[in-house]
Scaffold this motif. Structure first.
Motif, PDB file in Angstrom:
ATOM      1  N   LYS A   1     -24.849  56.756  19.468  1.00  0.00           N
ATOM      2  CA  LYS A   1     -25.330  57.346  20.573  1.00  0.00           C
ATOM      3  C   LYS A   1     -25.867  56.585  21.725  1.00  0.00           C
ATOM      4  O   LYS A   1     -26.061  57.192  22.874  1.00  0.00           O
ATOM      5  N   ASP A   2     -25.871  55.297  21.721  1.00  0.00           N
ATOM      6  CA  ASP A   2     -26.142  54.351  22.966  1.00  0.00           C
ATOM      7  C   ASP A   2     -24.849  54.152  23.590  1.00  0.00           C
ATOM      8  O   ASP A   2     -25.109  53.389  24.565  1.00  0.00           O
ATOM      9  N   GLY A   3     -23.999  54.558  23.127  1.00  0.00           N
ATOM     10  CA  GLY A   3     -22.730  54.362  23.838  1.00  0.00           C
ATOM     11  C   GLY A   3     -21.998  52.958  23.433  1.00  0.00           C
ATOM     12  O   GLY A   3     -20.788  52.641  24.142  1.00  0.00           O
ATOM     13  N   GLN A   4     -22.704  52.266  22.451  1.00  0.00           N
ATOM     14  CA  GLN A   4     -22.133  51.096  22.206  1.00  0.00           C
ATOM     15  C   GLN A   4     -21.000  51.026  20.873  1.00  0.00           C
ATOM     16  O   GLN A   4     -21.544  51.778  19.933  1.00  0.00           O
ATOM     17  N   ARG A   5     -20.045  50.392  20.981  1.00  0.00           N
ATOM     18  CA  ARG A   5     -19.109  50.631  19.798  1.00  0.00           C
ATOM     19  C   ARG A   5     -19.496  49.641  18.732  1.00  0.00           C
ATOM     20  O   ARG A   5     -19.799  48.658  18.774  1.00  0.00           O
ATOM     21  N   ARG A   6     -19.674  50.110  17.532  1.00  0.00           N
ATOM     22  CA  ARG A   6     -19.909  49.538  16.416  1.00  0.00           C
ATOM     23  C   ARG A   6     -18.808  49.319  15.305  1.00  0.00           C
ATOM     24  O   ARG A   6     -18.040  50.323  15.155  1.00  0.00           O
ATOM     25  N   TYR A   7     -18.567  48.049  14.697  1.00  0.00           N
ATOM     26  CA  TYR A   7     -17.779  47.887  13.793  1.00  0.00           C
ATOM     27  C   TYR A   7     -18.124  47.638  12.409  1.00  0.00           C
ATOM     28  O   TYR A   7     -19.116  47.027  12.080  1.00  0.00           O
ATOM     29  N   ARG A   8     -17.707  48.193  11.249  1.00  0.00           N
ATOM     30  CA  ARG A   8     -18.277  47.960  10.126  1.00  0.00           C
ATOM     31  C   ARG A   8     -16.958  48.041   9.192  1.00  0.00           C
ATOM     32  O   ARG A   8     -15.975  48.654   9.039  1.00  0.00           O
ATOM     33  N   ILE A   9     -17.104  47.534   7.843  1.00  0.00           N
ATOM     34  CA  ILE A   9     -16.360  47.230   6.797  1.00  0.00           C
ATOM     35  C   ILE A   9     -16.772  48.778   5.950  1.00  0.00           C
ATOM     36  O   ILE A   9     -17.965  48.662   5.458  1.00  0.00           O
ATOM     37  N   VAL A  10     -15.769  49.455   5.653  1.00  0.00           N
ATOM     38  CA  VAL A  10     -15.960  50.643   4.684  1.00  0.00           C
ATOM     39  C   VAL A  10     -15.694  50.082   3.293  1.00  0.00           C
ATOM     40  O   VAL A  10     -14.578  49.581   3.107  1.00  0.00           O
ATOM     41  N   GLU A  11     -16.674  50.510   2.439  1.00  0.00           N
ATOM     42  CA  GLU A  11     -16.512  50.159   0.892  1.00  0.00           C
ATOM     43  C   GLU A  11     -15.523  51.108   0.528  1.00  0.00           C
ATOM     44  O   GLU A  11     -15.659  52.342   0.642  1.00  0.00           O
ATOM     45  N   ALA A  12     -14.523  50.770  -0.470  1.00  0.00           N
ATOM     46  CA  ALA A  12     -13.493  51.603  -0.864  1.00  0.00           C
ATOM     47  C   ALA A  12     -14.006  52.275  -1.960  1.00  0.00           C
ATOM     48  O   ALA A  12     -14.861  51.675  -2.889  1.00  0.00           O
TER      49      ALA A  12
ATOM     50  N   LYS B   1      -5.584  42.898   8.246  1.00  0.00           N
ATOM     51  CA  LYS B   1      -4.289  42.644   7.504  1.00  0.00           C
ATOM     52  C   LYS B   1      -4.293  41.710   6.474  1.00  0.00           C
ATOM     53  O   LYS B   1      -3.825  41.752   5.458  1.00  0.00           O
ATOM     54  N   LYS B   2      -5.095  40.606   6.791  1.00  0.00           N
ATOM     55  CA  LYS B   2      -4.882  39.301   5.709  1.00  0.00           C
ATOM     56  C   LYS B   2      -5.689  39.728   4.509  1.00  0.00           C
ATOM     57  O   LYS B   2      -5.514  39.628   3.269  1.00  0.00           O
ATOM     58  N   LEU B   3      -7.006  40.029   5.001  1.00  0.00           N
ATOM     59  CA  LEU B   3      -8.088  40.411   3.689  1.00  0.00           C
ATOM     60  C   LEU B   3      -8.122  41.767   3.249  1.00  0.00           C
ATOM     61  O   LEU B   3      -8.679  42.050   2.201  1.00  0.00           O
ATOM     62  N   GLY B   4      -7.244  42.510   3.820  1.00  0.00           N
ATOM     63  CA  GLY B   4      -7.014  44.040   3.439  1.00  0.00           C
ATOM     64  C   GLY B   4      -8.457  45.055   3.445  1.00  0.00           C
ATOM     65  O   GLY B   4      -8.282  45.853   2.795  1.00  0.00           O
ATOM     66  N   HIS B   5      -9.244  44.675   4.219  1.00  0.00           N
ATOM     67  CA  HIS B   5     -10.521  45.545   4.415  1.00  0.00           C
ATOM     68  C   HIS B   5     -10.201  46.731   5.411  1.00  0.00           C
ATOM     69  O   HIS B   5      -9.488  46.571   6.162  1.00  0.00           O
ATOM     70  N   GLU B   6     -10.960  47.817   4.907  1.00  0.00           N
ATOM     71  CA  GLU B   6     -10.848  48.864   5.828  1.00  0.00           C
ATOM     72  C   GLU B   6     -11.971  48.731   6.879  1.00  0.00           C
ATOM     73  O   GLU B   6     -13.098  48.669   6.520  1.00  0.00           O
ATOM     74  N   LEU B   7     -11.612  48.854   8.214  1.00  0.00           N
ATOM     75  CA  LEU B   7     -12.466  48.587   9.161  1.00  0.00           C
ATOM     76  C   LEU B   7     -12.834  49.943  10.086  1.00  0.00           C
ATOM     77  O   LEU B   7     -11.796  50.438  10.512  1.00  0.00           O
ATOM     78  N   LEU B   8     -13.956  50.203  10.042  1.00  0.00           N
ATOM     79  CA  LEU B   8     -14.376  51.449  10.820  1.00  0.00           C
ATOM     80  C   LEU B   8     -15.078  51.125  12.295  1.00  0.00           C
ATOM     81  O   LEU B   8     -15.956  50.413  12.251  1.00  0.00           O
ATOM     82  N   SER B   9     -14.468  51.601  13.243  1.00  0.00           N
ATOM     83  CA  SER B   9     -15.099  51.430  14.679  1.00  0.00           C
ATOM     84  C   SER B   9     -15.713  52.894  15.042  1.00  0.00           C
ATOM     85  O   SER B   9     -14.974  53.965  15.194  1.00  0.00           O
TER      86      SER B   9
END
Length: 122
Positions: A107-118, A95-103
């Motif tokens: 394969k290991d069942g772990q959820r990973r978060y990363r910023i998607v470059e526009a 919200k504040k920084l306006g980055h697109e966050l991908l969740s």
């Protein structure tokens, strides 16, 4: 290492109306008491090394990695609890920084978060 510039000034002598001051770079008003010598330590921001990275900087760096980052890694890096990390990702990163966050779930069942470059139109 920061270099400190020490400057000494003698305040106004109100009885004789004399003023003696030797300031190289006046940065703030000195206390005016008769016959009192005041030392001023001036820190120059340019001379200081960069400050230690903030928790926001640490989280952003980890989120920008190609593989992403798990919740546990973010918790270990910041010392926050899981609900605080999720709130930071939602409130600050998105919200504040306006980055697109991908969740994504790997394969290991772990959820990973990363910023998607526009992607730029071009």
């Amino acid at each position: 290492m920061a270099i400190l510039n020490t400057t000494t000034a003698k305040a106004d002598n109100t009885e004789t109306g004399e003023r003696t001051a030797s300031l190289d770079t006046p940065t703030r008003k000195l206390r005016e008491k008769s016959g009192v010598t005041v030392s001023v330590i001036v820190k120059k921001a340019k001379d200081e090394p960069p400050a230690t990275p903030t928790k926001t900087d640490i989280v952003l760096k980890k989120l920008k990695s190609a593989k992403g980052v798990t919740m546990q890694v973010l918790m270990d890096a910041t010392g926050w609890q899981a609900h605080s990390v999720r709130g930071f990702l939602s409130g600050t990163i998105k919200k504040k920084l306006g980055h697109e966050l991908l969740s994504e779930t790997g394969k290991d069942g772990q959820r990973r978060y990363r910023i998607v470059e526009a992607k730029t139109a071009g």
